[in-house]
Scaffold this active site. Sequence first.
Site, mmCIF file in Angstrom:
data_model
loop_
_atom_site.group_PDB
_atom_site.id
_atom_site.type_symbol
_atom_site.label_atom_id
_atom_site.label_comp_id
_atom_site.label_asym_id
_atom_site.label_seq_id
_atom_site.Cartn_x
_atom_site.Cartn_y
_atom_site.Cartn_z
ATOM 1 N N ARG A 15 0.827 -1.228 0.000
ATOM 2 C CA ARG A 15 0.000 0.000 0.000
ATOM 3 C C ARG A 15 0.861 1.278 0.000
ATOM 4 N NH1 ARG A 15 -3.972 -0.456 4.827
ATOM 5 N NH2 ARG A 15 -2.204 -1.563 5.742
ATOM 6 N N GLU A 16 1.955 1.228 -0.742
ATOM 7 C CA GLU A 16 2.861 2.370 -0.764
ATOM 8 C C GLU A 16 2.147 3.649 -1.221
ATOM 9 O OE1 GLU A 16 3.362 -0.613 -2.058
ATOM 10 O OE2 GLU A 16 5.416 -1.293 -1.764
ATOM 11 N N LYS A 46 -0.995 4.460 -0.932
ATOM 12 C CA LYS A 46 -1.865 4.962 0.140
ATOM 13 C C LYS A 46 -1.071 5.848 1.102
ATOM 14 C CE LYS A 46 -4.134 3.276 4.321
ATOM 15 N NZ LYS A 46 -5.519 3.737 4.142
ATOM 16 N N ILE A 83 -27.016 2.037 15.858
ATOM 17 C CA ILE A 83 -26.874 1.022 14.808
ATOM 18 C C ILE A 83 -25.893 -0.073 15.222
ATOM 19 C CG2 ILE A 83 -26.425 0.702 12.336
ATOM 20 C CD1 ILE A 83 -28.899 2.435 13.040
ATOM 21 N N CYS A 116 -27.207 0.822 5.133
ATOM 22 C CA CYS A 116 -26.796 2.224 5.158
ATOM 23 C C CYS A 116 -26.674 2.796 3.762
ATOM 24 C CB CYS A 116 -25.501 2.401 5.920
ATOM 25 S SG CYS A 116 -24.368 1.052 5.749
ATOM 26 N N HIS A 155 -21.446 10.359 8.736
ATOM 27 C CA HIS A 155 -20.317 10.601 7.837
ATOM 28 C C HIS A 155 -19.800 12.017 7.963
ATOM 29 C CE1 HIS A 155 -22.671 7.307 6.034
ATOM 30 N NE2 HIS A 155 -21.478 6.794 5.836
ATOM 31 N N CYS A 199 -26.017 5.249 10.639
ATOM 32 C CA CYS A 199 -25.130 4.086 10.587
ATOM 33 C C CYS A 199 -24.392 3.988 11.927
ATOM 34 C CB CYS A 199 -24.157 4.232 9.415
ATOM 35 S SG CYS A 199 -23.265 2.704 9.013
HETATM 36 N N1 GLN Z 1 -23.529 -2.596 13.146
HETATM 37 C C1 GLN Z 1 -22.570 -1.969 12.297
HETATM 38 C C2 GLN Z 1 -22.006 -0.746 12.983
HETATM 39 O O1 GLN Z 1 -22.694 -0.106 13.681
HETATM 40 C C3 GLN Z 1 -23.160 -1.557 10.984
HETATM 41 C C4 GLN Z 1 -22.147 -0.992 10.032
HETATM 42 C C5 GLN Z 1 -22.647 -0.731 8.639
HETATM 43 O O2 GLN Z 1 -23.822 -0.758 8.384
HETATM 44 N N2 GLN Z 1 -21.782 -0.458 7.723
HETATM 45 O O3 GLN Z 1 -20.861 -0.398 12.815
HETATM 46 ZN ZN ZN Z 2 -24.657 1.303 8.061
#
Ligand code: GLN
Ligand code: ZN
Length: 773
Positions: A16-17, A19, A435, A647, A698, A730
């Site tokens: 992975r140079e 990166k 989540i 997600c 995000h 998420c």
């Molecule tokens: N349960 C996972 C988390 O909370 C779900 C991750 C995902 O949907 N990508 O990290």
């Molecule tokens: Zn998710």
Amino acid sequence: MTTTHNLGYPRIGARRELKFALEALWNGKSSEAELQATAAGLREQNWKQQADLSFAPVGEFSLYDQVLDMSATLGNLPERASTHEGSALDEYFRVARGRSPSDTACCSVHAGEMTKWFDTNYHYIVPEFSADTSFSLNADRILEQLAEAQSQGITAKPVIIGPVTYLWLGKAKDESDRLALLDKLLPVYSELLEKLATGGAEWVQIDEPALVTELDADWKHAFVLAYHELKTAPVKLLLTTYFGELRENLQLVCELPVAGVHLDAISAHGEIARLADWLPPHKVLSLGVINGRNIWKTDLNATLNLLEPLKDKLGERLWLAPSCSLLHVPVDLESETTLDAEVGNWLAFARQKLQELSTLAKALDEGRGAVAQDLDTNQKAIGSRRDSSRVHNPVVAKAVSAITPAHGERKSPFNTRAKLQQDRFQLPAYPTTTIGSFPQTPEIRQVRKEYRLGNLNQQDYTARIHEEIGYCVEQQEALGLDVLVHGEAERNDMVEYFGEQLEGYVFSRFGWVQSYGSRCVKPPILFGDITRPNAMTVDWIKYAQSLTDKPLKGMLTGPVTILNWSFVRDDQPRKDTCLQLALAVREEVQDLEKAGAGIIQIDEAALREGLPLRQSDWNTYLEWAIEAFRISANGVEDDTQIHTHMCYSEFNDIIGAIARMDADVITIETSRSAMELLDAFKGFEYPNDIGPGVYDIHSPNIPQTAQVTDLMEKAAQRIPAERLWVNPDCGLKTRRWEEVIPALEAMVSAAKELRAQHPQIQTSARELAAAAQ
Ligand code: GLN
Ligand code: ZN
């Protein structure tokens, strides 16, 4: 001599140079010159590894993304990225990432949209168009790489994305017809091809993978127009398709005025004969006979059985290559010194795939005897895999064949279950949950690392994870969340964690594959029948539940996601592998239930990714994928509540299938699109509970209570409020506690406000449903 070539090589580097060089530049720790030097070094290494080929690819090496490179070559980087001072590379990274190394906070712009490259796990930067987009050639990058390769003695074949696929990949921001841009685009392609010819290229690989998708008449016509316009170019064009069958486009492909056609002979195996028959006699047929998407050794004898008659028929017109760019596989198996030796002997990474290619060509040219040793070694490896008792487990085969529709059915319909679950959990209206994961601090990563390295014993490791679970539960109680989670501190990755505990998997150390930019993934390798020797999550969940009176949600990854994020077997249909995974997850679900977990979430984050390229194939996939989920989830009692999570927000086209999963609760991503997704629910009455995400994990932005209530009110316009949950988009693992706490506080206080504003909703849907029965 049989011509051999390659469509593209992994650019990230065996270690992975690239990166690390990119990230050093982005973090201000190195210069553009240092990055370019690393990149040139990688190219040199890559070409050395491809020196045996008749043609090695050039120009597919990218600092971030090959589609973004094409946009730069065509002078089509978004305007917003150029209105700053700085180098061309600054501008390029600004489109890729929204900012460049030289930008201060004032100067960031929104990054180009990223989306999946066909049905792979690679993501490209979507070209942006509008009615008045114009193009202008900037061929420096590719010409420099061409000269560089030549100076190293390489016979180079420049690789570009073809004009129709380039338009097909992009988006018109003003909803204008992007095909209308073709007239303006083609002269730039002509100019580019001329420059490549002047630079010494005899052949140019022009990638048109859009040809494996369903094209309407306008798009088909665009191919005719484009290639008639380009046919006078002073280079030979190898029209390159991959990732699927040509089907109704096969004749069109045969008729386009190009010097050669490349077919992905792995995924379009059934079309080889037809293409060989139909292709006019002056055209080259390049067959991609080595799988560029998977990591298994090629069965060389079987491939020669296919190729020898074709060689007789086509002679010099037959070229050999991998099926697609090798971008989608790791670089070098030689790096894997700790891999299980038996399984390792069945594998080939990019470098080994090129060796296979040379062997095939030599066998065609000089007879199998000339490579007897290589064929023998290969045959032994293929045979050992075919016959291995580690691959074939009769107990698993029996369990899969014993699956009946009943495995996928809950005991009672949703309304009945919902009532029983409500009696059991007594949740308020607008229940709040998360989540699964909570922030993964550097300390917790360190704990896992020390354990992996053997510096921490089992007992101490467990104690440290318990500590983290304790903290996580404590925080959730303090926040006042309704359904708690254990936080996933023990998980490095939602697929790897399960793969490591299942029989039938191995893990590489350096098997990285680029996902986007500097991001790589290391897909686990599923090589054999799947069994679950021990419970995988039960102890953690039991411990977490012991700390609280609130319901604590068990947390699993679903069979379809495990499948889609692994390198999987090519010796049985994906469906069969998925059913095996489903049975393993089902056992875990039932063990969790036995251990007292009343709520269990089964994540299917990658369900949508598995959709075939052609919509006409979707149903077949969805049929078995949904069945696999149902098998994993539905072997529980009515008062056990099954959650699932996805997600992404493009639901409209598969909402019916999602409903068929019959999860009691689904949590989905919505906050970025401000509930736009809920449009899917306009025409379709989704029957069960839903938690539309109200916190965009995000982004570093922390939602305010009013924003959350606003989003939930919007959701309530589409979905009866009685069936709404309040949760993030998420998992929270990439965020910091300092962000997560206020964000969840806002979420909880919004739920309280909503309950106060709508007291009638306290009569939950479940009770209404029961009353109606
Ligand atoms: N349960 C996972 C988390 O909370 C779900 C991750 C995902 O949907 N990508 O990290
Ligand atoms: Zn998710």
